[in-house]
Enzyme design. Structure first.
Site, PDB file in Angstrom:
ATOM      1  N   ASP A  34     -10.691  -1.694  -3.051  1.00  0.00           N
ATOM      2  CA  ASP A  34      -9.431  -2.353  -3.418  1.00  0.00           C
ATOM      3  C   ASP A  34      -8.680  -2.781  -2.158  1.00  0.00           C
ATOM      4  O   ASP A  34      -7.620  -3.408  -2.247  1.00  0.00           O
ATOM      5  CB  ASP A  34      -8.571  -1.490  -4.346  1.00  0.00           C
ATOM      6  CG  ASP A  34      -8.108  -0.199  -3.701  1.00  0.00           C
ATOM      7  OD1 ASP A  34      -8.559   0.111  -2.582  1.00  0.00           O
ATOM      8  OD2 ASP A  34      -7.294   0.518  -4.325  1.00  0.00           O
ATOM      9  N   SER A  35      -9.267  -2.506  -0.988  1.00  0.00           N
ATOM     10  CA  SER A  35      -8.787  -3.118   0.261  1.00  0.00           C
ATOM     11  C   SER A  35      -8.853  -4.644   0.131  1.00  0.00           C
ATOM     12  O   SER A  35      -8.231  -5.366   0.911  1.00  0.00           O
ATOM     13  CB  SER A  35      -9.627  -2.646   1.459  1.00  0.00           C
ATOM     14  OG  SER A  35     -11.004  -2.777   1.181  1.00  0.00           O
ATOM     15  N   GLU A  51     -10.929   9.911   4.302  1.00  0.00           N
ATOM     16  CA  GLU A  51     -10.260   8.893   5.112  1.00  0.00           C
ATOM     17  C   GLU A  51      -9.150   9.513   5.954  1.00  0.00           C
ATOM     18  O   GLU A  51      -8.275  10.235   5.434  1.00  0.00           O
ATOM     19  CB  GLU A  51      -9.675   7.801   4.189  1.00  0.00           C
ATOM     20  CG  GLU A  51      -8.937   6.716   4.964  1.00  0.00           C
ATOM     21  CD  GLU A  51      -8.688   5.438   4.188  1.00  0.00           C
ATOM     22  OE1 GLU A  51      -9.176   5.299   3.056  1.00  0.00           O
ATOM     23  OE2 GLU A  51      -7.991   4.555   4.727  1.00  0.00           O
ATOM     24  N   GLU A 103      -9.523   7.606  -6.269  1.00  0.00           N
ATOM     25  CA  GLU A 103      -8.815   8.355  -5.226  1.00  0.00           C
ATOM     26  C   GLU A 103      -8.202   9.635  -5.799  1.00  0.00           C
ATOM     27  O   GLU A 103      -7.650   9.616  -6.899  1.00  0.00           O
ATOM     28  CB  GLU A 103      -7.703   7.495  -4.620  1.00  0.00           C
ATOM     29  CG  GLU A 103      -8.229   6.267  -3.898  1.00  0.00           C
ATOM     30  CD  GLU A 103      -7.117   5.454  -3.217  1.00  0.00           C
ATOM     31  OE1 GLU A 103      -5.949   5.893  -3.217  1.00  0.00           O
ATOM     32  OE2 GLU A 103      -7.451   4.381  -2.683  1.00  0.00           O
ATOM     33  N   LYS A 144     -15.395   4.261  -7.682  1.00  0.00           N
ATOM     34  CA  LYS A 144     -14.714   5.180  -6.763  1.00  0.00           C
ATOM     35  C   LYS A 144     -13.281   5.369  -7.246  1.00  0.00           C
ATOM     36  O   LYS A 144     -12.628   4.418  -7.676  1.00  0.00           O
ATOM     37  CB  LYS A 144     -14.714   4.631  -5.332  1.00  0.00           C
ATOM     38  CG  LYS A 144     -13.991   5.553  -4.344  1.00  0.00           C
ATOM     39  CD  LYS A 144     -14.226   5.143  -2.908  1.00  0.00           C
ATOM     40  CE  LYS A 144     -13.360   4.016  -2.421  1.00  0.00           C
ATOM     41  NZ  LYS A 144     -11.897   4.248  -2.513  1.00  0.00           N
ATOM     42  N   ASP A 154     -14.299  -0.114  -6.759  1.00  0.00           N
ATOM     43  CA  ASP A 154     -13.119   0.730  -6.541  1.00  0.00           C
ATOM     44  C   ASP A 154     -12.149   0.549  -7.701  1.00  0.00           C
ATOM     45  O   ASP A 154     -11.704  -0.574  -7.976  1.00  0.00           O
ATOM     46  CB  ASP A 154     -12.450   0.249  -5.238  1.00  0.00           C
ATOM     47  CG  ASP A 154     -11.826   1.375  -4.462  1.00  0.00           C
ATOM     48  OD1 ASP A 154     -11.868   2.531  -4.911  1.00  0.00           O
ATOM     49  OD2 ASP A 154     -11.299   1.081  -3.365  1.00  0.00           O
TER      50      ASP A 154
HETATM   51  O1  KIV Z   1     -10.751   0.054  -0.441  1.00  0.00           O
HETATM   52  C1  KIV Z   1     -11.490   0.362   0.513  1.00  0.00           C
HETATM   53  O2  KIV Z   1     -12.001  -0.491   1.254  1.00  0.00           O
HETATM   54  C2  KIV Z   1     -11.742   1.778   0.724  1.00  0.00           C
HETATM   55  C3  KIV Z   1     -12.464   2.167   1.964  1.00  0.00           C
HETATM   56  C4  KIV Z   1     -11.612   1.960   3.137  1.00  0.00           C
HETATM   57  C5  KIV Z   1     -13.011   3.532   1.883  1.00  0.00           C
HETATM   58  O3  KIV Z   1     -11.356   2.574  -0.064  1.00  0.00           O
END
Ligand code: KIV
Length: 265
Positions: A44-45, A182, A115, A113, A83
């Site tokens: 989600d970056s 992280e 969090e 993924k 994510d």
């Molecule tokens: O969203 C993302 O790119 C991440 C990574 C930095 C682990 O969660």
């Protein structure tokens, strides 16, 4: 052969360190896949590095499914991890299960993924028992940036370290197949890595993790602003793009482009 979650577990068992990189579109995913990167995270970056937001919070399920599907269409071997965005797994467990399922059913991801630990751990158990492979994410969890008081290293001090260690063990017990750590001190990442059997994947977590993950735009010199300490730039494609764009503009201006070889008779 496509990478499976059993392969990822086997990397740790066999002492093989591995890389994960983010990708958000088909051309970058194809290049990473051709380079043999075993895990591609559609992080989600996306919100920050591609969509221009200041945090990951505005990213929606529609954004994530759209970009995950593009990555999946261009990938043959890598395991694709989608994510789950902010608030897609917090309001209700049923919504969370449905949203996680969409990553696999509609977007072609092989895993999701999430969090955090605590309440999230029960959801991880439900997802994994429903057949959805889950990667955990502890330490600096960007979706909680406001609660954490900014982009700061996490797990400093005995109590904070204990919470992360306990969370890691809980996520493993709930069935997570890997865990992103992280921005935590290297010693804590080493302790977590040796305390659980699933692989840890570090980003700003030192060298003891079983794998390492970085953001595509960061390693290639495509990100704006000052990079965090843990980023290593392996190429400066930003400068290459500026050079190429200027060359094109100059050739258009002086009439060198298009030449006869670019022109239909
Ligand atoms: O969203 C993302 O790119 C991440 C990574 C930095 C682990 O969660």
């Amino acid at each position: 052969m496509p990478v499976t979650i059993s392969d990822v577990r086997a990397y740790k068992a066999g002492g093989d360190r591995f890389a994960m990189l983010t990708a958000y579109d088909a051309p970058s995913a194809r290049l990473l896949d051709e380079a043999g990167i075993p895990l591609i995270l559609v992080g989600d970056s996306l919100g920050m590095v591609v969509l221009g937001h200041a945090t990951t919070l505005p990213v929606t399920m529609d954004d994530m499914l759209h970009h995950t599907a593009a990555v999946a269409r261009a990938t043959t071997n890598a395991l694709i991890v989608g994510d789950m965005p902010f608030m897609s797994y917090h309001a209700s467990e049923d919504d969370a299960v449905a949203n996680a399922g969409r990553f696999l059913k509609e977007a072609g991801a092989g895993a999701v993924k999430l969090e955090g630990a605590g309440r999230v751990t029960e959801l991880v158990a439900r997802l994994t028992s429903s057949g959805v492979p889950v990667m955990g994410h502890l330490g600096l969890t960007p979706q909680s940036v406001h609660q954490l008081g900014g982009w700061r290293v996490q797990g400093r001090g005995e109590e904070a370290a204990e919470i992360i260690l306990a969370g890691a063990k809980d996520l493993e017990a709930a069935g997570a197949f890997a865990l992103v750590l992280e921005a935590v001190p290297a010693a804590l990442a080493a302790q977590v890595t040796s305390s659980i059997e699933i692989p840890t994947i570090g980003i700003g977590a030192g060298p003891a993790c079983d794998g390492q993950v970085l953001v595509f735009h960061d390693i290639l010199g495509l990100s704006a602003g000052v990079a965090p300490r843990f980023v290593k730039r392996y190429a400066d494609l930003g400068e290459q793009i500026r050079i190429a764009a200027r060359a094109f503009a100059e050739e258009v201006a002086d009439g060198t482009y298009p030449g006869p070889e670019h022109t239909y008779r």
